[in-house]
Design a protein around this motif. Structure first.
Motif, PDB file in Angstrom:
ATOM      1  N   ASN A   8      -6.168   1.246  10.080  1.00 14.56           N
ATOM      2  CA  ASN A   8      -5.310   2.421   9.890  1.00 14.56           C
ATOM      3  C   ASN A   8      -3.982   2.032   9.243  1.00 14.56           C
ATOM      4  OD1 ASN A   8      -7.115   4.324  11.019  1.00 14.56           O
ATOM      5  ND2 ASN A   8      -6.544   3.615  13.045  1.00 14.56           N
ATOM      6  N   THR A   9      -4.068   1.317   8.152  1.00 18.32           N
ATOM      7  CA  THR A   9      -2.893   0.774   7.485  1.00 18.32           C
ATOM      8  C   THR A   9      -2.982   1.013   5.986  1.00 18.32           C
ATOM      9  OG1 THR A   9      -2.729  -0.965   9.167  1.00 18.32           O
ATOM     10  CG2 THR A   9      -1.606  -1.386   7.078  1.00 18.32           C
ATOM     11  N   PHE A  10      -1.826   1.163   5.366  1.00 13.80           N
ATOM     12  CA  PHE A  10      -1.756   1.238   3.907  1.00 13.80           C
ATOM     13  C   PHE A  10      -0.802   0.158   3.415  1.00 13.80           C
ATOM     14  CE2 PHE A  10      -0.339   3.125  -0.197  1.00 13.80           C
ATOM     15  CZ  PHE A  10      -1.576   3.106  -0.813  1.00 13.80           C
ATOM     16  N   ILE A  11      -1.314  -0.726   2.565  1.00 15.09           N
ATOM     17  CA  ILE A  11      -0.476  -1.740   1.932  1.00 15.09           C
ATOM     18  C   ILE A  11       0.011  -1.151   0.611  1.00 15.09           C
ATOM     19  CG2 ILE A  11      -0.326  -4.046   0.932  1.00 15.09           C
ATOM     20  CD1 ILE A  11      -2.524  -4.945   2.844  1.00 15.09           C
ATOM     21  N   GLU A  12       1.314  -0.887   0.549  1.00 14.04           N
ATOM     22  CA  GLU A  12       1.915  -0.356  -0.672  1.00 14.04           C
ATOM     23  C   GLU A  12       2.179  -1.501  -1.640  1.00 14.04           C
ATOM     24  OE1 GLU A  12       5.397   1.949   0.397  1.00 14.04           O
ATOM     25  OE2 GLU A  12       4.382   2.700   2.186  1.00 14.04           O
ATOM     26  N   ILE A  13       2.345  -1.184  -2.912  1.00 18.59           N
ATOM     27  CA  ILE A  13       2.616  -2.237  -3.892  1.00 18.59           C
ATOM     28  C   ILE A  13       3.959  -2.898  -3.588  1.00 18.59           C
ATOM     29  CG2 ILE A  13       1.220  -1.120  -5.680  1.00 18.59           C
ATOM     30  CD1 ILE A  13       3.951  -0.443  -7.071  1.00 18.59           C
ATOM     31  N   ALA A  14       4.125  -4.103  -4.100  1.00 18.62           N
ATOM     32  CA  ALA A  14       5.363  -4.857  -3.893  1.00 18.62           C
ATOM     33  C   ALA A  14       6.544  -4.147  -4.535  1.00 18.62           C
ATOM     34  CB  ALA A  14       5.226  -6.259  -4.481  1.00 18.62           C
ATOM     35  N   GLU A  15       7.710  -4.334  -3.948  1.00 17.21           N
ATOM     36  CA  GLU A  15       8.925  -3.714  -4.485  1.00 17.21           C
ATOM     37  C   GLU A  15       9.198  -4.134  -5.920  1.00 17.21           C
ATOM     38  OE1 GLU A  15      12.098  -4.612  -1.786  1.00 17.21           O
ATOM     39  OE2 GLU A  15      11.136  -3.552  -0.136  1.00 17.21           O
ATOM     40  N   ASP A  16       8.808  -5.351  -6.271  1.00 11.60           N
ATOM     41  CA  ASP A  16       9.058  -5.841  -7.627  1.00 11.60           C
ATOM     42  C   ASP A  16       7.788  -5.899  -8.490  1.00 11.60           C
ATOM     43  OD1 ASP A  16       7.896  -7.940  -6.265  1.00 11.60           O
ATOM     44  OD2 ASP A  16       9.288  -9.460  -7.018  1.00 11.60           O
ATOM     45  N   CYS A  17       6.802  -5.080  -8.148  1.00 11.77           N
ATOM     46  CA  CYS A  17       5.586  -5.000  -8.958  1.00 11.77           C
ATOM     47  C   CYS A  17       5.966  -4.559 -10.372  1.00 11.77           C
ATOM     48  CB  CYS A  17       4.603  -4.010  -8.346  1.00 11.77           C
ATOM     49  SG  CYS A  17       3.042  -3.885  -9.241  1.00 11.77           S
ATOM     50  N   PRO A  18       5.508  -5.256 -11.405  1.00  9.06           N
ATOM     51  CA  PRO A  18       5.967  -4.977 -12.768  1.00  9.06           C
ATOM     52  C   PRO A  18       5.325  -3.768 -13.457  1.00  9.06           C
ATOM     53  CG  PRO A  18       4.449  -6.813 -12.802  1.00  9.06           C
ATOM     54  CD  PRO A  18       4.667  -6.449 -11.352  1.00  9.06           C
ATOM     55  N   LYS A  91       0.753  -7.077  -5.696  1.00  8.96           N
ATOM     56  CA  LYS A  91       1.959  -7.742  -6.187  1.00  8.96           C
ATOM     57  C   LYS A  91       2.150  -7.561  -7.692  1.00  8.96           C
ATOM     58  CE  LYS A  91       2.918 -11.842  -4.709  1.00  8.96           C
ATOM     59  NZ  LYS A  91       2.890 -13.249  -4.287  1.00  8.96           N
ATOM     60  N   ARG A  92       1.066  -7.601  -8.451  1.00 10.92           N
ATOM     61  CA  ARG A  92       1.156  -7.629  -9.903  1.00 10.92           C
ATOM     62  C   ARG A  92       0.479  -6.444 -10.602  1.00 10.92           C
ATOM     63  NH1 ARG A  92       0.514  -6.635 -14.305  1.00 10.92           N
ATOM     64  NH2 ARG A  92       0.053  -7.864 -16.122  1.00 10.92           N
ATOM     65  N   TYR A  93      -0.639  -5.973 -10.028  1.00 11.58           N
ATOM     66  CA  TYR A  93      -1.475  -5.004 -10.750  1.00 11.58           C
ATOM     67  C   TYR A  93      -1.327  -3.548 -10.312  1.00 11.58           C
ATOM     68  CZ  TYR A  93      -3.560  -9.111 -12.817  1.00 11.58           C
ATOM     69  OH  TYR A  93      -3.739 -10.289 -13.498  1.00 11.58           O
ATOM     70  N   GLY A  94      -0.540  -3.265  -9.277  1.00 12.17           N
ATOM     71  CA  GLY A  94      -0.251  -1.874  -8.913  1.00 12.17           C
ATOM     72  C   GLY A  94      -1.274  -1.172  -8.054  1.00 12.17           C
ATOM     73  N   TRP A  95      -2.012  -1.924  -7.247  1.00 12.14           N
ATOM     74  CA  TRP A  95      -3.022  -1.314  -6.380  1.00 12.14           C
ATOM     75  C   TRP A  95      -2.578  -1.311  -4.925  1.00 12.14           C
ATOM     76  CZ3 TRP A  95      -6.827   1.279  -8.593  1.00 12.14           C
ATOM     77  CH2 TRP A  95      -7.140   0.980  -9.921  1.00 12.14           C
ATOM     78  N   GLY A  96      -2.569  -0.122  -4.321  1.00 17.90           N
ATOM     79  CA  GLY A  96      -2.366  -0.005  -2.890  1.00 17.90           C
ATOM     80  C   GLY A  96      -3.709  -0.151  -2.200  1.00 17.90           C
ATOM     81  N   ILE A  97      -3.689  -0.636  -0.967  1.00 17.16           N
ATOM     82  CA  ILE A  97      -4.931  -0.867  -0.233  1.00 17.16           C
ATOM     83  C   ILE A  97      -4.889  -0.089   1.074  1.00 17.16           C
ATOM     84  CG2 ILE A  97      -6.442  -2.593   0.812  1.00 17.16           C
ATOM     85  CD1 ILE A  97      -5.020  -4.661  -1.075  1.00 17.16           C
ATOM     86  N   LYS A 128       4.293  -3.438   2.946  1.00 21.73           N
ATOM     87  CA  LYS A 128       4.371  -3.636   1.495  1.00 21.73           C
ATOM     88  C   LYS A 128       3.721  -4.958   1.129  1.00 21.73           C
ATOM     89  CE  LYS A 128       8.152  -0.795   0.134  1.00 21.73           C
ATOM     90  NZ  LYS A 128       7.672   0.145  -0.839  1.00 21.73           N
ATOM     91  N   ALA A 129       3.159  -4.983  -0.067  1.00 21.54           N
ATOM     92  CA  ALA A 129       2.686  -6.255  -0.607  1.00 21.54           C
ATOM     93  C   ALA A 129       3.889  -7.178  -0.728  1.00 21.54           C
ATOM     94  CB  ALA A 129       2.024  -6.036  -1.964  1.00 21.54           C
TER      95      ALA A 129
END
Length: 134
Positions: A8-18, A91-97, A128-129
């Motif tokens: 029951n978790t969502f990993i958001e993209i990293a704050e510095d994802c390009p 971290k790099r490709y913009g995918w949340g999990i 967050k990632a």
């Protein structure tokens, strides 16, 4: 045995994802990268695998043994492993999990309606990632 699974978790993209729009990871020469292997397994089978299953399957593929080998899996997870917060997908490709209540995972690209819904879903734990730079 240690685990990398979330529930029951969502990993958001990293704050510095390009990226502002999710990208599919590319091949590196003739070989599939770890990011591409992660993407393919999860994208082609949403909510079928846990984090542990995906990570171990990739480890088995890279080391040429069966992903169903229980003794290899126990050895692999006998020490801590990086979870999907450290994956290049977030971290790099913009995918949340998203992990459901069974720990099964699916990918949602930044900029998509579903990504926004998960970000705003208060019933989920949010992490967050990991950042790319300190």
């Amino acid at each position: 045995m240690k685990t990398t699974n979330y529930f029951n978790t969502f990993i958001e993209i990293a704050e510095d994802c390009p990226v502002k729009v999710a990208e599919i990871p590319a091949m590196k020469g003739e070989k599939k990268t770890v990011a591409l292997l992660q993407f393919e397994i999860i994208d082609q089978h949403p909510y079928r695998y846990t984090s542990d299953e995906v990570l171990f399957t990739i480890h088995a593929l890279k080391n040429d043994f069966s992903p169903h080998d229980k003794s290899e899996m126990e050895a692999y997870f006998s020490k801590g492993r990086a979870c999907f917060r450290a994956s290049p997908l977030g971290k790099r490709y913009g995918w949340g999990i998203h992990y459901n209540n069974e720990g099964k995972m699916a990918l949602y690209g930044i900029g998509s309606k579903k990504y926004s819904e998960f970000v705003n879903d208060k019933r989920l734990e949010h992490v967050k990632a990991m950042r790319n730079k300190r």
